[in-house]
Design an enzyme around this catalytic site. Structure first.
Site, PDB file in Angstrom:
ATOM      1  N   CYS A 129      -3.744   2.450  -4.544  1.00 58.60           N
ATOM      2  CA  CYS A 129      -4.592   3.316  -3.711  1.00 58.60           C
ATOM      3  C   CYS A 129      -4.624   4.695  -4.352  1.00 58.60           C
ATOM      4  O   CYS A 129      -3.650   5.445  -4.270  1.00 58.60           O
ATOM      5  CB  CYS A 129      -4.076   3.390  -2.275  1.00 58.60           C
ATOM      6  SG  CYS A 129      -5.088   4.516  -1.280  1.00 58.60           S
ATOM      7  N   HIS A 178      -7.776   0.381  -4.020  1.00 58.13           N
ATOM      8  CA  HIS A 178      -8.494   1.266  -3.089  1.00 58.13           C
ATOM      9  C   HIS A 178      -8.921   2.466  -3.905  1.00 58.13           C
ATOM     10  O   HIS A 178      -8.067   3.211  -4.381  1.00 58.13           O
ATOM     11  CB  HIS A 178      -7.541   1.781  -2.009  1.00 58.13           C
ATOM     12  CG  HIS A 178      -7.232   0.803  -0.932  1.00 58.13           C
ATOM     13  ND1 HIS A 178      -6.438   1.135   0.147  1.00 58.13           N
ATOM     14  CD2 HIS A 178      -7.625  -0.466  -0.739  1.00 58.13           C
ATOM     15  CE1 HIS A 178      -6.346   0.090   0.953  1.00 58.13           C
ATOM     16  NE2 HIS A 178      -7.042  -0.903   0.438  1.00 58.13           N
ATOM     17  N   HIS A 211       0.857  -1.192   0.000  1.00 60.55           N
ATOM     18  CA  HIS A 211       0.000   0.000   0.000  1.00 60.55           C
ATOM     19  C   HIS A 211       0.891   1.240   0.000  1.00 60.55           C
ATOM     20  O   HIS A 211       1.847   1.314   0.769  1.00 60.55           O
ATOM     21  CB  HIS A 211      -0.872  -0.015   1.267  1.00 60.55           C
ATOM     22  CG  HIS A 211      -1.896   1.067   1.309  1.00 60.55           C
ATOM     23  ND1 HIS A 211      -1.593   2.380   1.616  1.00 60.55           N
ATOM     24  CD2 HIS A 211      -3.220   1.045   1.063  1.00 60.55           C
ATOM     25  CE1 HIS A 211      -2.694   3.099   1.572  1.00 60.55           C
ATOM     26  NE2 HIS A 211      -3.699   2.321   1.222  1.00 60.55           N
ATOM     27  N   TYR A 266     -14.274   5.411   7.749  1.00 58.66           N
ATOM     28  CA  TYR A 266     -14.974   4.163   7.400  1.00 58.66           C
ATOM     29  C   TYR A 266     -16.441   4.125   7.821  1.00 58.66           C
ATOM     30  O   TYR A 266     -16.905   3.157   8.415  1.00 58.66           O
ATOM     31  CB  TYR A 266     -14.207   2.963   7.969  1.00 58.66           C
ATOM     32  CG  TYR A 266     -12.914   2.741   7.225  1.00 58.66           C
ATOM     33  CD1 TYR A 266     -12.884   1.940   6.097  1.00 58.66           C
ATOM     34  CD2 TYR A 266     -11.752   3.388   7.608  1.00 58.66           C
ATOM     35  CE1 TYR A 266     -11.715   1.760   5.380  1.00 58.66           C
ATOM     36  CE2 TYR A 266     -10.569   3.221   6.897  1.00 58.66           C
ATOM     37  CZ  TYR A 266     -10.565   2.403   5.788  1.00 58.66           C
ATOM     38  OH  TYR A 266      -9.408   2.234   5.070  1.00 58.66           O
ATOM     39  N   ASP A 314     -12.675   3.199  -0.877  1.00 59.11           N
ATOM     40  CA  ASP A 314     -11.789   3.522   0.241  1.00 59.11           C
ATOM     41  C   ASP A 314     -12.312   4.792   0.900  1.00 59.11           C
ATOM     42  O   ASP A 314     -12.564   5.786   0.223  1.00 59.11           O
ATOM     43  CB  ASP A 314     -10.372   3.729  -0.289  1.00 59.11           C
ATOM     44  CG  ASP A 314      -9.349   3.735   0.824  1.00 59.11           C
ATOM     45  OD1 ASP A 314      -9.659   3.235   1.916  1.00 59.11           O
ATOM     46  OD2 ASP A 314      -8.238   4.232   0.597  1.00 59.11           O
ATOM     47  N   HIS A 315     -12.468   4.738   2.163  1.00 63.56           N
ATOM     48  CA  HIS A 315     -12.956   5.890   2.948  1.00 63.56           C
ATOM     49  C   HIS A 315     -14.298   6.376   2.378  1.00 63.56           C
ATOM     50  O   HIS A 315     -14.768   5.897   1.357  1.00 63.56           O
ATOM     51  CB  HIS A 315     -11.954   7.042   2.961  1.00 63.56           C
ATOM     52  CG  HIS A 315     -10.635   6.649   3.556  1.00 63.56           C
ATOM     53  ND1 HIS A 315      -9.623   7.543   3.755  1.00 63.56           N
ATOM     54  CD2 HIS A 315     -10.172   5.453   4.015  1.00 63.56           C
ATOM     55  CE1 HIS A 315      -8.583   6.904   4.284  1.00 63.56           C
ATOM     56  NE2 HIS A 315      -8.895   5.644   4.443  1.00 63.56           N
TER      57      HIS A 315
HETATM   58  C1  DNO Z   1      -6.319   3.664   5.672  1.00 67.01           C
HETATM   59  C2  DNO Z   1      -5.795   2.463   5.010  1.00 67.01           C
HETATM   60  C3  DNO Z   1      -4.412   2.082   5.508  1.00 67.01           C
HETATM   61  C4  DNO Z   1      -4.011   0.734   4.961  1.00 67.01           C
HETATM   62  C5  DNO Z   1      -2.658   0.276   5.374  1.00 67.01           C
HETATM   63  C6  DNO Z   1      -2.283  -0.962   4.613  1.00 67.01           C
HETATM   64  O1  DNO Z   1      -7.455   3.927   5.608  1.00 67.01           O
HETATM   65  O2  DNO Z   1      -5.804   2.598   3.643  1.00 67.01           O
HETATM   66  O3  DNO Z   1      -4.440   2.042   6.893  1.00 67.01           O
HETATM   67  O4  DNO Z   1      -4.907  -0.227   5.420  1.00 67.01           O
HETATM   68  O5  DNO Z   1      -1.705   1.241   5.180  1.00 67.01           O
HETATM   69  O6  DNO Z   1      -1.236  -1.599   5.260  1.00 67.01           O
END
Ligand code: DNO
Length: 393
Positions: free
Chosen positions: A271, A298, A233, A368, A351-352
């Site tokens: 991401c 993500h 990531h 989240y 994501d988020h």
């Molecule tokens: C945050 C996430 C990160 C991710 C880690 C992966 O929202 O995208 O915390 O889970 O960095 O190791």
């Protein structure tokens, strides 16, 4: 793509039956209760997997199987930690789980300065303010070298913010920054953070790269044998922070990682939000360059300010061309399908998300919430369906 959803396990305020209603079919989760560096026992993995399957999902990605800080620091005899990581991978593979997301950020995971910044029209989002981060580093943590990390205007605004801040403002800032610490148990006050940072004194980007390469060399051959896909990531935000080096921030970093151990098992979590916070990063272009090594996506968007601040935009708004990015990922899937691969579909998760409507009453993890992510997933699903439809006509 496999529409998936991050679930924090039995302590998540959002339940699996609720997640079913989002339409997601994959679950992304981890055994968050196991301390970093310890083996994930096969029976614990099996029990969690049974719970997930019983609710009608597949556990499609582990996020994260964390890397112990001693590995990142290259400190002492690491053989037991490497062996434990390999054993956890083997136990996951035995349970049919083959994709592992992790990061290589020293000490911190994600960093924001505001967990509830107002969004026009209502709701809140996560925000990173460069002046507030500078205020924290320079005036609360007393890290004098941070002078070199921020331009004069940002430092000036930082000083103004600090002078005008109340005790409660400073507490809220510390809380926001600490919320991104990875382990559930490590939350520092200012003195604790100063102390923790001393362990990284003198660690350069080159040191961190060497430690990272060593980790990959220790685990990627096992991943290959087990048919597993590791996917790093990116750093969030994609820049050095608190004087800690970062090495997964831009196109060159990612090229270095992919070349360091050139194996499909050494892959990338694309991401879009993390990479998108660096103005130099063209996210669809990075995705296209490394498409065959992307094992997980993500999807989220950010809107950047010229001073280095950014905030999380709605999934289809913000600076990243999400439609172009999804187009790249779908093209890669078609390529894999043409090769007859059984793992052609790339798991994605919204994501988020903004905290919307009654999200704020649920007390979920920052970033989240249920409704905000559901909105994100629904929008992304629309793009995916439309592009898929076009590609088959
Ligand atoms: C945050 C996430 C990160 C991710 C880690 C992966 O929202 O995208 O915390 O889970 O960095 O190791």
């Amino acid at each position: 793509m496999i529409e998936s959803w991050r679930w924090y396990g039995p302590f998540d305020k959002i339940t699996l039956p609720e997640i079913r209603q989002t339409g997601a079919t994959g679950i992304v989760t981890a055994l968050h209760e196991i301390p970093y560096g310890e083996v994930w026992p096969g029976d614990t993995i099996a029990a969690r997997n049974a719970e997930i399957r019983g609710a009608g999902f597949d556990w499609v990605v582990v996020e994260s199987l964390p890397i112990h800080e001693r590995i990142k620091r290259g400190e002492g005899d690491l053989s037991a930690l490497f062996a434990n990581y390999r054993q956890s991978m083997a136990n996951l593979a035995t349970n049919g789980i083959h994709t592992i997301c992790y990061n290589f950020m020293p000490l911190l995971d994600w960093t924001r300065t505001d967990l509830a910044a107002p969004v026009a029209g209502g709701g809140t989002c996560l925000r990173f303010s460069a002046p507030r981060m500078a205020a924290f580093e320079l005036h609360m943590l007393g890290r004098a070298e941070a002078e070199n990390d921020y331009p004069a205007e940002v430092r000036q605004q930082a000083a103004i913010w600090f002078q005008q801040s109340t005790e409660a403002d400073r507490e809220a800032l510390l809380h926001a920054i600490m919320s991104g610490l990875p382990g559930a148990y490590d939350r520092y006050d200012v003195a604790g953070l100063q102390q923790a940072l001393t362990l990284y004194d003198g660690l350069t980007q080159d040191d961190l790269r060497a430690n990272y390469k060593r980790f990959l060399e220790e685990v990627v051959p096992t991943a290959e044998e087990l048919g597993m896909r590791l996917c790093v990531h990116p750093d969030d935000p994609p820049r050095d922070i608190l004087g800690l080096p970062r090495i997964v921030s831009d196109a060159d970093d990612i090229a270095w990682i992919m070349d360091a151990v050139p194996s499909r098992a050494n892959g990338l979590t694309l991401c879009s939000g993390s990479l998108g916070a660096n103005p130099a990063n063209d996210v669809p272009d990075i995705a296209a360059t490394h498409a065959d090594r992307i094992h997980f996506a993500h999807l989220r968007n950010v809107r950047k300010d010229p001073d280095g601040s950014f905030e999380e935009a709605a999934h289809l708004d913000g600076d990243t061309d999400m439609v172009a990015l999804i187009g790249v990922l779908l093209a890669e899937q078609r390529r894999r399908q043409a090769e007859g691969r059984t793992d052609a579909l790339i798991p994605m998760r919204p994501d988020h998300g903004h905290e919307l409507l009654w999200d704020s009453t649920r007390g979920t993890h920052p970033g989240y919430p249920l409704i905000g992510r559901l909105r994100g997933l629904a929008e992304l699903r629309g793009v995916m369906r439309a592009l898929l439809h076009d590609s088959t006509r």
